[in-house]
Design an enzyme around this catalytic site. Structure first.
Site, PDB file in Angstrom:
ATOM      1  N   CYS A  66       9.408  -9.948  28.064  1.00 12.95           N
ATOM      2  CA  CYS A  66       9.107  -9.361  26.751  1.00 12.95           C
ATOM      3  C   CYS A  66      10.187  -8.351  26.354  1.00 12.95           C
ATOM      4  CB  CYS A  66       7.734  -8.685  26.789  1.00 12.95           C
ATOM      5  SG  CYS A  66       7.269  -8.020  25.175  1.00 12.95           S
ATOM      6  N   CYS A  70       7.478  -1.065  26.544  1.00 14.71           N
ATOM      7  CA  CYS A  70       6.243  -0.323  26.853  1.00 14.71           C
ATOM      8  C   CYS A  70       6.310   0.168  28.316  1.00 14.71           C
ATOM      9  CB  CYS A  70       5.025  -1.223  26.643  1.00 14.71           C
ATOM     10  SG  CYS A  70       5.050  -2.069  25.054  1.00 14.71           S
ATOM     11  N   CYS A  73       4.328  -1.437  31.275  1.00 16.04           N
ATOM     12  CA  CYS A  73       4.107  -2.884  31.351  1.00 16.04           C
ATOM     13  C   CYS A  73       5.047  -3.620  32.310  1.00 16.04           C
ATOM     14  CB  CYS A  73       4.216  -3.494  29.955  1.00 16.04           C
ATOM     15  SG  CYS A  73       3.766  -5.250  29.984  1.00 16.04           S
ATOM     16  N   CYS A 110      -9.821 -14.773  26.818  1.00 15.07           N
ATOM     17  CA  CYS A 110      -8.756 -14.013  26.135  1.00 15.07           C
ATOM     18  C   CYS A 110      -7.392 -14.512  26.577  1.00 15.07           C
ATOM     19  CB  CYS A 110      -8.848 -12.532  26.472  1.00 15.07           C
ATOM     20  SG  CYS A 110     -10.439 -11.818  26.121  1.00 15.07           S
ATOM     21  N   CYS A 141     -10.304 -14.967  22.182  1.00 13.95           N
ATOM     22  CA  CYS A 141      -9.570 -13.754  21.826  1.00 13.95           C
ATOM     23  C   CYS A 141      -8.106 -14.036  22.135  1.00 13.95           C
ATOM     24  CB  CYS A 141     -10.080 -12.587  22.666  1.00 13.95           C
ATOM     25  SG  CYS A 141      -9.163 -11.050  22.380  1.00 13.95           S
ATOM     26  N   CYS A 201     -10.193  -6.096  18.400  1.00 15.80           N
ATOM     27  CA  CYS A 201     -10.321  -5.537  19.747  1.00 15.80           C
ATOM     28  C   CYS A 201      -9.155  -4.567  19.889  1.00 15.80           C
ATOM     29  CB  CYS A 201     -10.230  -6.667  20.771  1.00 15.80           C
ATOM     30  SG  CYS A 201     -10.136  -6.077  22.476  1.00 15.80           S
ATOM     31  N   ARG A 273     -15.091  -1.784  26.532  1.00 17.27           N
ATOM     32  CA  ARG A 273     -14.781  -2.566  27.739  1.00 17.27           C
ATOM     33  C   ARG A 273     -14.114  -1.709  28.807  1.00 17.27           C
ATOM     34  NH1 ARG A 273     -11.828  -6.617  25.889  1.00 17.27           N
ATOM     35  NH2 ARG A 273     -13.752  -7.626  25.282  1.00 17.27           N
TER      36      ARG A 273
HETATM   37  N1  SAM Z   1       2.301  -8.194  24.146  1.00 16.07           N
HETATM   38  C1  SAM Z   1       1.072  -7.929  23.518  1.00 16.07           C
HETATM   39  C2  SAM Z   1       0.874  -6.485  23.131  1.00 16.07           C
HETATM   40  O1  SAM Z   1       1.489  -5.624  23.729  1.00 16.07           O
HETATM   41  O2  SAM Z   1       0.085  -6.241  22.225  1.00 16.07           O
HETATM   42  C3  SAM Z   1      -0.133  -8.410  24.293  1.00 16.07           C
HETATM   43  C4  SAM Z   1      -0.204  -8.224  25.781  1.00 16.07           C
HETATM   44  S1  SAM Z   1      -0.210  -6.555  26.379  1.00 16.07           S
HETATM   45  C5  SAM Z   1       0.022  -6.783  28.090  1.00 16.07           C
HETATM   46  C6  SAM Z   1      -1.879  -6.027  26.124  1.00 16.07           C
HETATM   47  C7  SAM Z   1      -2.263  -4.648  26.559  1.00 16.07           C
HETATM   48  O3  SAM Z   1      -2.361  -4.583  27.969  1.00 16.07           O
HETATM   49  C8  SAM Z   1      -1.338  -3.492  26.223  1.00 16.07           C
HETATM   50  O4  SAM Z   1      -1.437  -3.058  24.904  1.00 16.07           O
HETATM   51  C9  SAM Z   1      -1.832  -2.411  27.184  1.00 16.07           C
HETATM   52  O5  SAM Z   1      -2.837  -1.638  26.584  1.00 16.07           O
HETATM   53  C10 SAM Z   1      -2.410  -3.224  28.345  1.00 16.07           C
HETATM   54  N2  SAM Z   1      -1.608  -3.034  29.570  1.00 16.07           N
HETATM   55  C11 SAM Z   1      -0.405  -3.556  29.821  1.00 16.07           C
HETATM   56  N3  SAM Z   1       0.053  -3.152  31.028  1.00 16.07           N
HETATM   57  C12 SAM Z   1      -0.901  -2.336  31.543  1.00 16.07           C
HETATM   58  C13 SAM Z   1      -1.015  -1.596  32.742  1.00 16.07           C
HETATM   59  N4  SAM Z   1      -0.036  -1.593  33.650  1.00 16.07           N
HETATM   60  N5  SAM Z   1      -2.140  -0.877  32.953  1.00 16.07           N
HETATM   61  C14 SAM Z   1      -3.118  -0.877  32.026  1.00 16.07           C
HETATM   62  N6  SAM Z   1      -3.061  -1.556  30.871  1.00 16.07           N
HETATM   63  C15 SAM Z   1      -1.967  -2.268  30.616  1.00 16.07           C
HETATM   64 FE1  SF4 Z   2       5.529  -6.713  25.817  1.00 12.23          FE
HETATM   65 FE2  SF4 Z   2       4.058  -5.666  27.746  1.00 12.23          FE
HETATM   66 FE3  SF4 Z   2       4.630  -4.223  25.587  1.00 12.23          FE
HETATM   67 FE4  SF4 Z   2       2.934  -6.332  25.372  1.00 12.23          FE
HETATM   68  S1  SF4 Z   2       2.603  -4.448  26.534  1.00 12.23           S
HETATM   69  S2  SF4 Z   2       4.618  -5.789  23.981  1.00 12.23           S
HETATM   70  S3  SF4 Z   2       3.843  -7.695  26.901  1.00 12.23           S
HETATM   71  S4  SF4 Z   2       6.113  -4.979  27.097  1.00 12.23           S
END
Ligand code: SAM
Ligand code: SF4
Ligand code: DTB
Length: 347
Positions: A66, A70, A73, A110, A141, A201, A273
């Site tokens: 990606c 973030c 992530c 989901c 979802c 959500c 949730r």
């Molecule tokens: N890429 C899309 C986005 O960011 O909206 C969808 C997938 S993203 C992995 C969905 C959510 O997972 C993120 O917004 C975050 O809140 C949660 N998430 C990701 N990594 C995480 C982590 N290490 N611990 C807890 N929540 C996490």
């Molecule tokens: Fe990409 Fe992870 Fe951020 Fe979703 S949370 S936009 S998968 S880097």
């Protein structure tokens, strides 16, 4: 006047408010723990079946690579976490996973993708997945990153029920966690999703080093949206080696429970949730989260790339607490009467 007296007017049958002030919500966080949980239980029992939770299963339909940064992530290209970039899964593979999830007892499936925003072909492919997963009798979802209004409408037309898009933190703290898109981008997608008639959500992550004010700010933003999200995931940060948030203090488990309780008070009709982080939580912490008003979980051994409690552990936990998984028929019933009024006869 102290914080407790300040909030003695909060009745169990709370109305759906969209005008929460930060100071008011911070004062809720300040309540003695037992008072806060008592209030959250009252609101929870007024709006929901007290011993029932909804179960969703997650599948990563497009993992890794990606472009976003973030800080939490494992799927970001900016960090070396060992998560490899993969292609989008074939529709048949996704449908087979959904079938197994249903068999295990999930009522919602989901589908998550490591996209900044989906392309035309991605929307078409996810549309196919949605049609087939729905045909199995599951709610659907998707979480695919930022959406344009037209894309949200296309997903709605394909039959998608919910779209997940988290605001993740307060507006202030968000800037320290993500630089490749703004808070306003997140809010714009939520607006597109709402306007398309999809169920929203949206929630966030606790334990990223944010302050209590940030946690309160995040919940104020969610509760003051034109409509409360129908589903509010509260994730505890899963620390992944290689991400900027791999090391850090984390948050006291009572503070995590407080966040759930305040979410329940602010958004009485929502499904709150208890999301990521359950694998690291004790059974007792999870039970407190249910008591504080959480009534939904991710169910199945994996979240997107990290672990979740195995099905046996969850079945045993729910059985010991005498909590029943919500059935598909109960989901429908809840949705028919849901947003008008609290459950009759409760409290
Ligand atoms: N890429 C899309 C986005 O960011 O909206 C969808 C997938 S993203 C992995 C969905 C959510 O997972 C993120 O917004 C975050 O809140 C949660 N998430 C990701 N990594 C995480 C982590 N290490 N611990 C807890 N929540 C996490
Ligand atoms: Fe990409 Fe992870 Fe951020 Fe979703 S949370 S936009 S998968 S880097
Ligand atoms: C949400 O709020 N939490 C889920 C879901 N929505 C998509 C994702 C949690 C991801 C945890 C890290 C991982 O497994 O990669």
């Amino acid at each position: 006047m102290n914080a407790v007296a300040d909030h003695s007017s909060l009745t169990p049958i709370s109305p759906l408010r969209h005008d929460w002030r930060l100071a008011e919500v911070e004062a809720l966080f300040e309540l003695p723990f037992m008072d806060l949980l008592f209030r959250a239980q009252q609101v929870h029992r007024a709006w929901h079946a007290p011993n029932r939770i909804q179960m969703s299963t997650l599948l990563s339909i497009k993992t890794g690579g990606c472009p976003e940064d973030c800080g939490y992530c494992p799927q970001s290209v900016h960090y070396d976490t060992g998560v490899a970039r993969e292609e989008t899964l074939p529709v048949a593979t996704v449908v087979e996973a959904a079938r197994r999830a249903k068999e295990a007892g999930a009522t919602r499936f989901c589908m998550g993708a490591a996209f900044r925003s989906p392309k035309k072909k991605d929307i078409e492919r996810v549309g196919e997945m949605v049609r087939e997963v729905r045909a199995l009798g599951l709610e659907t979802c998707a979480t695919l990153g930022m959406l344009a209004p037209e894309q949200a409408r296309e997903l709605k037309d394909a039959g998608l029920d919910y779209y997940n898009h988290n605001i993740d933190s307060s507006e202030d703290y968000y800037k320290r966690i993500i630089s490749t898109r703004t808070y306003q981008h997140r809010l714009d997608t939520l607006e597109a999703v709402r306007d398309a008639g999809l169920k929203v959500c949206s929630g966030g992550i606790v334990g990223m080093g944010e302050t209590r004010t940030d946690r309160a700010g995040m919940l104020v933003t969610l509760a003051n949206l034109p409509e409360h999200p129908q589903s509010v995931p509260v994730n505890q940060l899963v620390r992944v080696q290689g991400t900027p948030l791999a090391e850090g203090e984390g948050v006291d488990s009572f503070e995590f429970i407080r966040t759930i309780a305040v979410a329940r008070l602010l958004m009485p009709a929502a499904q709150v949730r208890l999301s990521a982080g359950r694998e690291q939580m004790s059974d007792e912490t999870q039970a407190l989260a249910f008591m504080a008003g959480a009534n939904s979980i991710f169910y199945g051994e994996k979240l997107l790339t990290t672990g979740n409690p195995d099905v046996e552990r969850d079945r045993s936990l729910l059985a010991r607490l005498k909590i029943e998984p919500e059935t598909a028929a109960q989901t429908q019933e809840r949705q028919v009467g849901a947003r008008q009024a609290p459950a009759a006869g409760c409290c």
